[in-house]
Write a protein that holds these residues in place. Structure first.
Motif, PDB file in Angstrom:
ATOM      1  N   GLU A   1       0.837  -1.208   0.000  1.00  0.00           N
ATOM      2  CA  GLU A   1       0.000   0.000   0.000  1.00  0.00           C
ATOM      3  C   GLU A   1       0.871   1.257   0.000  1.00  0.00           C
ATOM      4  O   GLU A   1       0.563   2.240  -0.671  1.00  0.00           O
TER       5      GLU A   1
ATOM      6  N   LYS B   1       2.334   1.661  -3.459  1.00  0.00           N
ATOM      7  CA  LYS B   1       1.332   2.150  -4.399  1.00  0.00           C
ATOM      8  C   LYS B   1       1.156   3.663  -4.264  1.00  0.00           C
ATOM      9  O   LYS B   1       0.941   4.353  -5.257  1.00  0.00           O
ATOM     10  N   ARG B   2       1.300   4.169  -3.053  1.00  0.00           N
ATOM     11  CA  ARG B   2       1.149   5.612  -2.818  1.00  0.00           C
ATOM     12  C   ARG B   2       2.441   6.386  -3.045  1.00  0.00           C
ATOM     13  O   ARG B   2       2.467   7.595  -2.918  1.00  0.00           O
TER      14      ARG B   2
END
Length: 80
Positions: free
Chosen positions: A39, A42-43
């Motif tokens: 996560e 992805k950011r």
């Protein structure tokens, strides 16, 4: 004495409720490591060492780096 027992009971209940997924459903503990958490990747969030090495490489006009790495940044994208 009643207050102490109530506080202990409250803290125990809070720990039990916060750990329901881990204790009873055997789900893995959430991954907090910046370099391995999908996560965060992805950011676009990177570990501080990786960001610093990218900045130094950009300043020197190099691609990649030749610095020494510790185990803390084992999965660094700039590691040769």
């Amino acid at each position: 004495m009643k207050t102490l027992l109530a506080a202990i009971l409250f803290v125990g209940l809070a720990v039990l409720l916060l750990g329901v997924n881990i204790f009873f459903f055997k789900r893995p503990f959430p991954d907090g490591e910046i370099s391995t958490n999908p996560e965060m990747r992805k950011r676009g969030i990177k570990c501080a060492k990786q960001e610093e090495m990218e900045m130094l490489a950009a300043q020197k006009g190099k691609k990649g780096c030749s610095g020494n790495y510790s185990e803390a940044c084992e999965s660094c994208a700039l590691k040769p």
